[in-house]
Design an enzyme around this catalytic site. Structure first.
Site, PDB file in Angstrom:
ATOM      1  N   ARG A  84       0.837  -1.214   0.000  1.00 28.28           N
ATOM      2  CA  ARG A  84       0.000   0.000   0.000  1.00 28.28           C
ATOM      3  C   ARG A  84       0.868   1.259   0.000  1.00 28.28           C
ATOM      4  O   ARG A  84       0.549   2.241  -0.686  1.00 28.28           O
ATOM      5  CB  ARG A  84      -0.959  -0.032   1.195  1.00 28.28           C
ATOM      6  CG  ARG A  84      -2.035   1.029   1.096  1.00 28.28           C
ATOM      7  CD  ARG A  84      -3.121   0.832   2.133  1.00 28.28           C
ATOM      8  NE  ARG A  84      -2.605   0.946   3.486  1.00 28.28           N
ATOM      9  CZ  ARG A  84      -3.316   0.675   4.583  1.00 28.28           C
ATOM     10  NH1 ARG A  84      -4.559   0.271   4.475  1.00 28.28           N
ATOM     11  NH2 ARG A  84      -2.787   0.809   5.771  1.00 28.28           N
ATOM     12  N   LYS A 186      -2.827   6.391   1.417  1.00 28.13           N
ATOM     13  CA  LYS A 186      -2.568   6.839   2.792  1.00 28.13           C
ATOM     14  C   LYS A 186      -1.576   7.995   2.735  1.00 28.13           C
ATOM     15  O   LYS A 186      -0.356   7.797   2.802  1.00 28.13           O
ATOM     16  CB  LYS A 186      -2.038   5.668   3.618  1.00 28.13           C
ATOM     17  CG  LYS A 186      -2.383   5.796   5.095  1.00 28.13           C
ATOM     18  CD  LYS A 186      -2.335   4.475   5.797  1.00 28.13           C
ATOM     19  CE  LYS A 186      -2.325   4.619   7.293  1.00 28.13           C
ATOM     20  NZ  LYS A 186      -3.550   5.188   7.852  1.00 28.13           N
ATOM     21  N   GLU A 222     -16.305   6.172   5.014  1.00 28.55           N
ATOM     22  CA  GLU A 222     -15.494   5.704   6.137  1.00 28.55           C
ATOM     23  C   GLU A 222     -15.349   6.848   7.129  1.00 28.55           C
ATOM     24  O   GLU A 222     -15.917   7.914   6.931  1.00 28.55           O
ATOM     25  CB  GLU A 222     -14.136   5.195   5.665  1.00 28.55           C
ATOM     26  CG  GLU A 222     -13.256   6.230   4.987  1.00 28.55           C
ATOM     27  CD  GLU A 222     -11.853   5.688   4.672  1.00 28.55           C
ATOM     28  OE1 GLU A 222     -11.367   4.798   5.370  1.00 28.55           O
ATOM     29  OE2 GLU A 222     -11.253   6.198   3.725  1.00 28.55           O
TER      30      GLU A 222
HETATM   31  N1  PLP Z   1      -9.270   4.270   6.779  1.00 30.88           N
HETATM   32  C1  PLP Z   1      -8.482   5.272   7.164  1.00 30.88           C
HETATM   33  C2  PLP Z   1      -8.830   6.642   6.732  1.00 30.88           C
HETATM   34  C3  PLP Z   1      -7.355   4.998   7.954  1.00 30.88           C
HETATM   35  O1  PLP Z   1      -6.560   5.972   8.354  1.00 30.88           O
HETATM   36  C4  PLP Z   1      -7.079   3.677   8.350  1.00 30.88           C
HETATM   37  C5  PLP Z   1      -5.896   3.360   9.143  1.00 30.88           C
HETATM   38  O2  PLP Z   1      -4.909   2.932   8.672  1.00 30.88           O
HETATM   39  C6  PLP Z   1      -7.940   2.674   7.925  1.00 30.88           C
HETATM   40  C7  PLP Z   1      -9.032   2.998   7.144  1.00 30.88           C
HETATM   41  C8  PLP Z   1      -7.692   1.257   8.305  1.00 30.88           C
HETATM   42  O3  PLP Z   1      -6.660   0.703   7.530  1.00 30.88           O
HETATM   43  P1  PLP Z   1      -5.795  -0.480   8.090  1.00 30.88           P
HETATM   44  O4  PLP Z   1      -6.738  -1.539   8.508  1.00 30.88           O
HETATM   45  O5  PLP Z   1      -4.971  -0.905   6.940  1.00 30.88           O
HETATM   46  O6  PLP Z   1      -5.012   0.050   9.227  1.00 30.88           O
HETATM   47  C1  COI Z   2      -3.933   3.289  11.580  1.00 30.45           C
HETATM   48  O1  COI Z   2      -4.914   2.668  11.966  1.00 30.45           O
HETATM   49  O2  COI Z   2      -2.815   2.783  11.506  1.00 30.45           O
HETATM   50  C2  COI Z   2      -4.022   4.671  11.166  1.00 30.45           C
HETATM   51  O3  COI Z   2      -3.153   5.130  10.493  1.00 30.45           O
HETATM   52  C3  COI Z   2      -5.137   5.481  11.618  1.00 30.45           C
HETATM   53  C4  COI Z   2      -4.672   6.742  12.243  1.00 30.45           C
HETATM   54  C5  COI Z   2      -5.825   7.655  12.262  1.00 30.45           C
HETATM   55  C6  COI Z   2      -4.095   6.527  13.613  1.00 30.45           C
END
Ligand code: PLP
Ligand code: COI
Length: 345
Positions: A84, A186, A222
């Site tokens: 990612r 991200k 989200e």
């Molecule tokens: N959506 C957003 C906006 C996020 O910042 C995060 C955190 O990483 C997620 C979703 C969840 O992603 P992940 O499960 O890969 O941490």
């Molecule tokens: C994560 O879950 O790793 C994120 O980056 C979310 C952040 C808002 C702490």
């Protein structure tokens, strides 16, 4: 190896500098990333005109290291974060870091900070924050020539106060992403977009904002830091479909857990706000690395409260099963699918 003297169970989700961080540099002159190393210094010196400071050229990741029930230190699907970060970098004209180097950097950072990895059973974990940013000067709007990649680690507790207690969120009137914009990567800029909205939400007593699709504002997307999961009246796990939400690794894993461990039916589709209003979902949760799964008990929709059937007292049965199974896999109590767990030592 003696662990740090920390009250692990009372940690919140905040930054504590640890011993080692990994640093690698890319220059336009060499056209590649150097081999990188662990360093002690938590400070960065850069040009006043660095690309990241002027035009927010930065991308990041978040993943966790855990101590398993049998005392190993592990990380969860770091290859997914590496991939990612690679595609986030491409979208912002940042030279992508090879995925193998990313995985190696995570290994080094966790090993270098092993005394900071919370013990098994404390509910805490070591959060790792890898990121790349433009470090050389830019003045016209253009990508930087040179970049730095860093990964640091910090011990954390639950993202939302109270851990698995239901939270109260609101439907936001602000957008975090644009159609055909950067919502699916991200990048720090997406979070800058959400800062005013989250401060305002907190001021008004809400834990998070649910953002709607920016084109029609009729579908839920989200929150500022997590994806949304819903369970409908037929016990189907529903996950919103959209091009402008971050493809969560936790969500991808939970979809697999739901189908293969819990025998749930899973559907990915557009979810209309009107369906929430009509009470079509009996459980709602937020999922992400930081959030794990946080149940949503109530959603404020412009002054009107949508009460989720599972309520504000405790997590609903499906979210509880999903959370327990995922944490069980991460902490080595439940057998993991092939390739999910990377043993550091
Ligand atoms: N959506 C957003 C906006 C996020 O910042 C995060 C955190 O990483 C997620 C979703 C969840 O992603 P992940 O499960 O890969 O941490
Ligand atoms: C994560 O879950 O790793 C994120 O980056 C979310 C952040 C808002 C702490």
């Amino acid at each position: 190896m003696e662990k740090k003297n920390i009250d692990w169970g009372s940690l919140s989700f905040s930054y504590i500098p640890t011993d080692k961080r990994y640093v690698a540099n890319y220059t336009a002159e060499t056209g590649k990333w150097d081999e990188g190393k662990l360093i002690d210094d938590d400070k960065i010196v850069m040009s006043e005109d660095a690309g990241v400071l002027q035009y927010s050229q930065s991308v990041f990741e978040g993943l966790k290291a855990y101590t398993t029930v049998d005392g190993h230190i592990v990380t969860f699907r770091p290859d997914e974060n590496g991939k990612r970060l690679y595609s986030s970098a491409e979208r912002l004209e940042i030279p992508p870091l090879p995925v193998e180097q990313f995985i190696d950097s995570i290994r080094q950072v966790v090993k270098g900070n092993e005394t900071w990895v919370p013990p098994y059973g404390t509910g805490a974990s070591l959060y790792i924050r890898p990121y790349i940013f433009g470090i050389s000067p830019v003045i016209g709007v253009s990508p930087a020539d040179d970049y730095q990649y860093r990964a640091f680690a910090t011990p954390v507790g639950p993202y939302f106060k109270g851990g698995a207690k239901p939270i109260y969120v609101r439907i936001s009137d602000f957008d975090r992403a644009a159609p055909r914009g950067t919502g699916h990567i991200k990048a720090g800029l997406n979070y800058a977009m959400s800062l005013h909205a989250i401060v305002d939400a907190h001021k008004n007593g809400f834990s998070e904002n649910i953002y709607l699709d920016p084109a029609t504002r009729t579908k839920i997307e989200e929150t500022g830091g997590a994806n949304i999961l819903l369970v409908d009246q037929d016990d189907t796990l529903v996950v919103p479909k959209s091009d402008s939400i971050l493809p969560s690794i936790t969500r991808k894993s939970l979809v697999y857990v739901a189908e293969h461990y819990l025998g749930m039916k899973v559907v990915q589709r557009e979810v209309y706000l009107s369906e929430l209003r009509e009470g079509n979902f009996k459980e709602v949760g937020l999922c992400g690395t930081a959030a794990v799964i946080s149940p949503v008990g109530k959603i404020n929709d412009h002054g009107y409260d949508i009460e989720i059937a599972s309520g504000m007292d405790e997590m609903g049965p499906w979210m509880t099963k999903l959370r327990k199974t995922l944490l069980g896999i991460q902490e080595g109590e439940i057998e993991a699918p092939e390739g999910w767990i990377e043993v550091i030592e």
